[in-house]
Design a protein around this motif. Structure first.
Motif, PDB file in Angstrom:
ATOM      1  N   LEU A 223       3.274  -1.371  -3.524  1.00 50.97           N
ATOM      2  CA  LEU A 223       4.057  -0.891  -4.661  1.00 50.97           C
ATOM      3  C   LEU A 223       5.548  -0.840  -4.309  1.00 50.97           C
ATOM      4  N   ASP A 224       6.372  -1.367  -5.228  1.00 54.01           N
ATOM      5  CA  ASP A 224       7.829  -1.331  -5.067  1.00 54.01           C
ATOM      6  C   ASP A 224       8.392  -0.758  -6.365  1.00 54.01           C
ATOM      7  N   THR A 225       8.444   0.576  -6.408  1.00 56.91           N
ATOM      8  CA  THR A 225       8.785   1.269  -7.651  1.00 56.91           C
ATOM      9  C   THR A 225      10.128   0.855  -8.216  1.00 56.91           C
ATOM     10  N   ASP A 226      11.169   0.778  -7.378  1.00 55.67           N
ATOM     11  CA  ASP A 226      12.509   0.457  -7.897  1.00 55.67           C
ATOM     12  C   ASP A 226      12.809  -1.034  -7.926  1.00 55.67           C
ATOM     13  N   GLY A 227      11.837  -1.849  -7.538  1.00 51.17           N
ATOM     14  CA  GLY A 227      12.008  -3.296  -7.638  1.00 51.17           C
ATOM     15  C   GLY A 227      13.124  -3.867  -6.790  1.00 51.17           C
ATOM     16  N   ASP A 228      13.462  -3.212  -5.708  1.00 53.47           N
ATOM     17  CA  ASP A 228      14.568  -3.698  -4.874  1.00 53.47           C
ATOM     18  C   ASP A 228      14.101  -4.612  -3.747  1.00 53.47           C
ATOM     19  N   GLY A 229      12.815  -4.963  -3.749  1.00 55.91           N
ATOM     20  CA  GLY A 229      12.299  -5.852  -2.723  1.00 55.91           C
ATOM     21  C   GLY A 229      11.790  -5.136  -1.497  1.00 55.91           C
ATOM     22  N   VAL A 230      12.015  -3.828  -1.403  1.00 53.25           N
ATOM     23  CA  VAL A 230      11.517  -3.045  -0.276  1.00 53.25           C
ATOM     24  C   VAL A 230      10.403  -2.155  -0.798  1.00 53.25           C
ATOM     25  N   PRO A 231       9.176  -2.320  -0.318  1.00 53.94           N
ATOM     26  CA  PRO A 231       8.064  -1.522  -0.842  1.00 53.94           C
ATOM     27  C   PRO A 231       8.266  -0.024  -0.541  1.00 53.94           C
ATOM     28  N   ASP A 232       7.663   0.793  -1.364  1.00 57.74           N
ATOM     29  CA  ASP A 232       7.835   2.237  -1.248  1.00 57.74           C
ATOM     30  C   ASP A 232       7.484   2.759   0.149  1.00 57.74           C
ATOM     31  N   TYR A 233       6.437   2.196   0.771  1.00 55.29           N
ATOM     32  CA  TYR A 233       5.988   2.760   2.036  1.00 55.29           C
ATOM     33  C   TYR A 233       6.965   2.500   3.193  1.00 55.29           C
ATOM     34  N   LEU A 234       7.956   1.614   2.910  1.00 49.70           N
ATOM     35  CA  LEU A 234       8.988   1.352   3.928  1.00 49.70           C
ATOM     36  C   LEU A 234      10.359   1.854   3.500  1.00 49.70           C
ATOM     37  N   GLN A 235      10.411   2.574   2.369  1.00 51.84           N
ATOM     38  CA  GLN A 235      11.699   3.050   1.855  1.00 51.84           C
ATOM     39  C   GLN A 235      11.669   4.568   1.674  1.00 51.84           C
ATOM     40  N   ALA A 236      12.505   5.258   2.453  1.00 44.20           N
ATOM     41  CA  ALA A 236      12.536   6.720   2.394  1.00 44.20           C
ATOM     42  C   ALA A 236      13.129   7.218   1.086  1.00 44.20           C
TER      43      ALA A 236
ATOM     44  N   ASP B  17       2.501   4.431  13.551  1.00 40.59           N
ATOM     45  CA  ASP B  17       3.125   5.497  12.753  1.00 40.59           C
ATOM     46  C   ASP B  17       2.480   5.515  11.370  1.00 40.59           C
ATOM     47  N   ASN B  18       1.850   6.634  11.013  1.00 38.67           N
ATOM     48  CA  ASN B  18       1.187   6.677   9.706  1.00 38.67           C
ATOM     49  C   ASN B  18       2.131   7.053   8.574  1.00 38.67           C
ATOM     50  N   ASP B  19       3.425   7.231   8.908  1.00 39.76           N
ATOM     51  CA  ASP B  19       4.462   7.447   7.893  1.00 39.76           C
ATOM     52  C   ASP B  19       5.621   6.511   8.268  1.00 39.76           C
ATOM     53  N   ASP B  20       5.471   5.261   7.867  1.00 35.25           N
ATOM     54  CA  ASP B  20       6.377   4.224   8.374  1.00 35.25           C
ATOM     55  C   ASP B  20       7.839   4.442   8.008  1.00 35.25           C
ATOM     56  N   ASP B  21       8.106   5.040   6.851  1.00 37.27           N
ATOM     57  CA  ASP B  21       9.507   5.224   6.444  1.00 37.27           C
ATOM     58  C   ASP B  21      10.020   6.640   6.712  1.00 37.27           C
ATOM     59  N   GLY B  22       9.162   7.509   7.269  1.00 35.36           N
ATOM     60  CA  GLY B  22       9.604   8.854   7.639  1.00 35.36           C
ATOM     61  C   GLY B  22       9.984   9.736   6.472  1.00 35.36           C
ATOM     62  N   ASP B  23       9.404   9.514   5.295  1.00 35.31           N
ATOM     63  CA  ASP B  23       9.757  10.304   4.105  1.00 35.31           C
ATOM     64  C   ASP B  23       8.777  11.448   3.873  1.00 35.31           C
ATOM     65  N   THR B  24       7.941  11.725   4.844  1.00 32.80           N
ATOM     66  CA  THR B  24       6.901  12.768   4.835  1.00 32.80           C
ATOM     67  C   THR B  24       5.701  12.417   3.958  1.00 32.80           C
ATOM     68  N   LEU B  25       5.800  11.289   3.240  1.00 27.59           N
ATOM     69  CA  LEU B  25       4.649  10.807   2.487  1.00 27.59           C
ATOM     70  C   LEU B  25       3.928   9.785   3.344  1.00 27.59           C
ATOM     71  N   LEU B  26       2.668  10.042   3.623  1.00 26.12           N
ATOM     72  CA  LEU B  26       1.926   9.117   4.467  1.00 26.12           C
ATOM     73  C   LEU B  26       1.857   7.734   3.820  1.00 26.12           C
ATOM     74  N   THR B  27       1.935   6.733   4.661  1.00 26.03           N
ATOM     75  CA  THR B  27       1.900   5.345   4.181  1.00 26.03           C
ATOM     76  C   THR B  27       0.677   5.087   3.316  1.00 26.03           C
ATOM     77  N   ILE B  28      -0.443   5.646   3.711  1.00 29.68           N
ATOM     78  CA  ILE B  28      -1.677   5.402   2.979  1.00 29.68           C
ATOM     79  C   ILE B  28      -1.614   5.959   1.557  1.00 29.68           C
ATOM     80  N   ASN B  29      -0.666   6.915   1.295  1.00 28.87           N
ATOM     81  CA  ASN B  29      -0.513   7.531  -0.035  1.00 28.87           C
ATOM     82  C   ASN B  29       0.614   6.909  -0.839  1.00 28.87           C
ATOM     83  N   GLU B  30       1.236   5.837  -0.317  1.00 23.95           N
ATOM     84  CA  GLU B  30       2.357   5.220  -1.035  1.00 23.95           C
ATOM     85  C   GLU B  30       1.995   3.841  -1.584  1.00 23.95           C
TER      86      GLU B  30
END
Length: 403
Positions: free
Chosen positions: A390-403, A363-376
């Motif tokens: 990258l984990d923008t909100d610092g919650d321990g879940v990287p952006d590419y896995l957080q919708a 799956d090239n969009d692992d979190d299903g947020d319409t942003l491709l993983t490669i762009n997160e």
């Protein structure tokens, strides 16, 4: 004192039972050789570094040598094991030994005799007992027999009394322990019978039985029969087949996470089955040839699981359309995160983070947020490992896995 009186009585009875011409001396070493008195002029006992006791009687040109494997008061059977030996050397230097088997034209089975150590006087260092034997020369065609043999207060002139001589009970207990260890290697509750462990335990048991024969005798041949039944200590075809069947049951229920392990295990037991049972019709080898346990791209997904369209051809499966078939592509979905680092459960099976039905490594969009993983910014340093994602909100879940 009573024991010595009884022993003296037995010795006198033994000596005088063969005729008036047999005389008794103190100390003494003598016996009937082919129904004629043979008497040693010199006699001695020795104990070697292995604890073997040898009692020797000689006259000017002949000698009788009696060897037993332990310095204990016991009856040792000669004629069935080599380490217990009665030997006679005649005036011409010909050696007759109970370790020489008779020629079949003379006798199929060796005659059994005995060496009886009746009394060991540790204080004075002497040995008393009796013997009888039939010994053959090297050809097995000629023999010499001794009956009514006695040795009385023969002195120890070489070696020392062992502090803890081996007894029949010692080796019997050791054989029982070895048997238990051997039986444990093929117990019914085992998942597999390990052929190496089986062989080692079997060999140890055979050695223990040999020791038991040495120190206890084996006049009825029962111990040797067990040793013979053990053969070369190889697992049976029945066991090899049972191993293969268990391995097959685990192989056919394998998952992506354990497929390589279970496939290799099945391959091992198939090969062992051929080695033990043979493969007359070639069916086992055909099964081996049909196995594919490989993972060509080393991405943690076995090649057998890279045929997504199910047509049996892994060359035409290319999820990210990069021209590299999945089985050779270490980033199957082309999202910049190597397949080996995509989400998995504790058993190594791929996970589906966004619940869209596609596991993350496809799956090239692992979190299903319409942003491709490669762009997160899943892999800022570009090494394919998302540990630095990258984990923008610092919650321990990287952006590419957080919708």
């Amino acid at each position: 004192m009573m024991k010595k009186l009884i022993l003296l009585s037995l010795v006198f009875l033994t000596v005088f039972s063969c005729g008036d011409e047999v005389q008794f001396n103190t100390p003494a070493f003598q016996g009937d050789r082919e129904n004629e008195l043979w008497r040693a002029k010199g006699f001695s006992a020795s104990i070697d570094v292995n604890g073997f006791l040898t009692i020797t009687g000689t006259n000017a040109v002949e000698a009788v040598k009696l060897t037993v494997p332990s310095v204990i008061e016991s009856t040792f059977i000669v004629g069935d094991i080599d380490v217990i030996e009665a030997q006679y050397v005649d005036a011409f230097g010909t050696t007759y030994s109970t370790t020489n088997e008779p020629d079949e034209s003379v006798s199929i089975y060796p005659e059994l005799g005995e060496i009886v150590i009746e009394e060991i006087d540790v204080v004075n260092g002497t040995f008393t007992g009796t013997y009888r034997f039939l010994a053959f020369d090297a050809s097995g065609l000629n023999s010499v027999g001794f009956t009514n043999g006695i040795f009385y207060k023969v002195p120890l002139i070489s070696g020392e009394f062992p502090t803890d001589p081996i007894t029949c009970m010692d080796v019997t207990v050791a054989a029982d322990v070895a048997l238990s260890a051997y039986e444990a290697t093929y117990a019914s509750d085992l998942e597999f019978v390990d052929s190496d462990a089986f062989a080692a335990a079997c060999s140890a048991y055979a050695n223990a039985l040999t020791e038991q024969r040495t120190f206890c005798g084996d006049s009825d041949g029962s111990l040797q029969a067990i040793i013979d039944d053990l053969g070369d200590c190889q697992i049976s075809c029945e066991i090899a087949t049972a191993n293969m069947e268990e391995a097959n049951s685990q192989y056919v229920t394998a998952t992506i996470g354990n497929y390589s392990e279970k496939c290799a295990q099945y391959l091992f037991y198939l090969q062992e089955q051929i080695e033990i049972c043979g493969d007359v019709d070639g069916s086992i080898q055909a099964e081996i040839d049909g196995l594919d346990c490989g993972d060509t791209d080393g991405d943690g997904v076995p090649d057998a699981y890279e045929d997504f369209n199910g047509d049996g051809d892994i060359e035409n499966d290319d999820t990210d359309a990069d021209g590299i078939p999945n089985y050779m592509d270490n980033d199957d979905d082309g999202d910049g995160v190597l397949t080996q680092y995509e989400a998995k459960d504790e058993d190594g099976n791929p996970l589906d983070t966004d619940g869209d039905g596609d596991v993350d490594y496809l799956d090239n969009d692992d979190d299903g947020d319409t942003l491709l993983t490669i762009n997160e910014n899943a892999d800022p340093n570009g090494d394919g490992n998302p540990d630095d994602a990258l984990d923008t909100d610092g919650d321990g879940v990287p952006d590419y896995l957080q919708a």
